[in-house]
Design an enzyme around this catalytic site. Structure first.
Site, mmCIF file in Angstrom:
data_model
loop_
_atom_site.group_PDB
_atom_site.id
_atom_site.type_symbol
_atom_site.label_atom_id
_atom_site.label_comp_id
_atom_site.label_asym_id
_atom_site.label_seq_id
_atom_site.Cartn_x
_atom_site.Cartn_y
_atom_site.Cartn_z
ATOM 1 N N GLY A 1 0.795 -1.213 0.000
ATOM 2 C CA GLY A 1 0.000 0.000 0.000
ATOM 3 C C GLY A 1 0.834 1.272 0.000
ATOM 4 N NE ARG B 1 10.659 0.664 4.888
ATOM 5 C CZ ARG B 1 10.447 -0.596 4.495
ATOM 6 N NH1 ARG B 1 10.710 -0.957 3.260
ATOM 7 N NH2 ARG B 1 9.946 -1.491 5.344
ATOM 8 N N GLY C 1 5.389 3.680 -9.006
ATOM 9 C CA GLY C 1 6.060 2.390 -9.151
ATOM 10 C C GLY C 1 5.042 1.262 -9.108
ATOM 11 C CG HIS C 2 3.061 0.455 -5.410
ATOM 12 N ND1 HIS C 2 3.357 1.575 -4.674
ATOM 13 C CD2 HIS C 2 3.578 -0.590 -4.718
ATOM 14 C CE1 HIS C 2 4.009 1.231 -3.577
ATOM 15 N NE2 HIS C 2 4.174 -0.077 -3.581
HETATM 16 P P1 AMP Z 1 5.900 -2.626 -1.673
HETATM 17 O O1 AMP Z 1 4.549 -2.012 -1.501
HETATM 18 O O2 AMP Z 1 7.030 -1.703 -1.348
HETATM 19 O O3 AMP Z 1 6.015 -3.981 -1.009
HETATM 20 O O4 AMP Z 1 6.065 -2.909 -3.219
HETATM 21 C C1 AMP Z 1 5.126 -3.674 -3.912
HETATM 22 C C2 AMP Z 1 5.657 -3.965 -5.291
HETATM 23 O O5 AMP Z 1 5.894 -2.742 -5.985
HETATM 24 C C3 AMP Z 1 6.991 -4.717 -5.253
HETATM 25 O O6 AMP Z 1 6.987 -5.711 -6.263
HETATM 26 C C4 AMP Z 1 7.985 -3.632 -5.545
HETATM 27 O O7 AMP Z 1 9.166 -4.099 -6.149
HETATM 28 C C5 AMP Z 1 7.201 -2.745 -6.485
HETATM 29 N N1 AMP Z 1 7.774 -1.391 -6.486
HETATM 30 C C6 AMP Z 1 7.960 -0.580 -5.412
HETATM 31 N N2 AMP Z 1 8.578 0.559 -5.783
HETATM 32 C C7 AMP Z 1 8.806 0.461 -7.116
HETATM 33 C C8 AMP Z 1 9.421 1.314 -8.097
HETATM 34 N N3 AMP Z 1 9.940 2.491 -7.769
HETATM 35 N N4 AMP Z 1 9.470 0.884 -9.367
HETATM 36 C C9 AMP Z 1 8.946 -0.323 -9.719
HETATM 37 N N5 AMP Z 1 8.358 -1.171 -8.856
HETATM 38 C C10 AMP Z 1 8.273 -0.789 -7.574
#
Ligand code: AMP
Length: 286
Positions: free
Chosen positions: A31, A187, A36-37
């Site tokens: 979340g 973060r 990116g997400h």
């Molecule tokens: P998280 O919410 O941080 O657990 O991320 C969920 C998914 O989004 C994971 O597969 C991450 O690698 C991907 N993700 C997070 N930040 C980025 C970004 N800047 N570029 C591409 N994918 C991302």
């Protein structure tokens, strides 16, 4: 788009879609969604008839002194982003739904999970593998989308799926960055103004390292050394690791060849940030 909180609701929805012969993509997240997400969700929407986004800050992947409580959460904003990107279902369970009383079965990975981030976060990948394998079993999607931003995680999930014969295709998506180069991350919100400026040192080091590889440098120590110097030039940065590893084994390499991952983890104040580049370098002909 629907928001559901229970495994039962996901299963019922997925069953309906399956009866209609529709394909399903899954995007697991914690979340506080950003572009990116969003790139993962967009890729899933493009390649599948229906897209499920899971939003779950997974307690088992945080160590005792990590930021589980502080991790940012904003389900309203996340729903809007999912909706506008074309997702069909958000699965947002409570921790008790995923880890009911008596829960004691974990999915673990040896070797790959002990390198890089696993050194300073020893239980992290066990938690990741556990929650992701649970999500695979709950959603039973055809494909699942992960970011290359978490390159070690992506390699581990690919390995887990292969080793455990999980019938899902894993898709990796490129790192999405801020205009100035900083890799987008939930973060980043922890950073104050000074720290935000200092955090640029990560992408600076990554781009410099990649430039060296592109210019033909094949001595991993030289590249890691140059990147380390760059990061050390920033007074607010404390290095966790700077490593050049083999993508399949996550073990350090001396010579840059084959499928390599150059990954860094750096603390800026209290915030631990990661970044990487990967490349596939053809072996030098003898
Ligand atoms: P998280 O919410 O941080 O657990 O991320 C969920 C998914 O989004 C994971 O597969 C991450 O690698 C991907 N993700 C997070 N930040 C980025 C970004 N800047 N570029 C591409 N994918 C991302």
């Amino acid at each position: 788009m629907r928001l559901v909180h229970t495994v039962k609701e996901v299963r019922e929805q997925v069953k309906e879609w399956r009866m209609e012969g529709l394909s399903i993509g899954l995007v697991p997240t914690m979340g506080f969604l950003h572009e990116g997400h969003q790139s993962l969700i967009a890729a899933s929407v493009k390649e599948n008839d229906r897209t499920v986004v899971s939003i779950f800050v997974n307690p088992t992947q945080f160590g005792p002194n990590e930021d589980f409580e502080a991790y940012p959460r904003d389900i309203e904003k996340d729903m809007a982003l999912c909706d506008e990107t074309g997702a069909d279902l958000i699965f947002n369970p409570e921790p008790e739904e995923m880890y009911p009383d008596g829960f004691c079965t974990y999915t673990n990975i040896t070797g790959l999970g002990d390198a890089l981030c696993g050194k300073s976060r020893p239980i992290h990948f066990k938690g990741v593998c556990t929650v992701v394998s649970k999500l695979f079993n709950i959603v039973c999607s055809d494909r699942a989308y992960f970011g290359e931003k978490d390159a070690q995680q992506l390699a581990i999930i690919k390995r887990m799926v292969k080793d455990m014969n999980i019938p899902v295709e894993i898709k990796g998506c490129p790192i999405v960055r801020e205009q100035d180069g900083l890799a987008k991350s939930s973060r980043n919100t922890y950073l104050n103004e000074k720290e935000r400026a200092a955090a640029l040192i990560l992408s600076k080091a990554i781009f410099a390292g990649h430039d060296m590889v592109n210019a033909g440098e094949r001595d991993a120590k030289k590249i890691v050394g140059a990147m380390t110097e760059i990061i050390k030039s920033e007074p607010l940065a404390v290095i966790d690791y700077v490593e050049m590893v083999n993508m399949d084994t996550m073990q350090p390499v001396d010579v840059v060849e084959g499928n390599i991952l150059c990954a860094i983890a750096v603390k800026i104040g209290k915030t631990r940030l990661i970044d990487n580049f990967n490349d596939n370098i053809r072996q030098a002909t003898p």
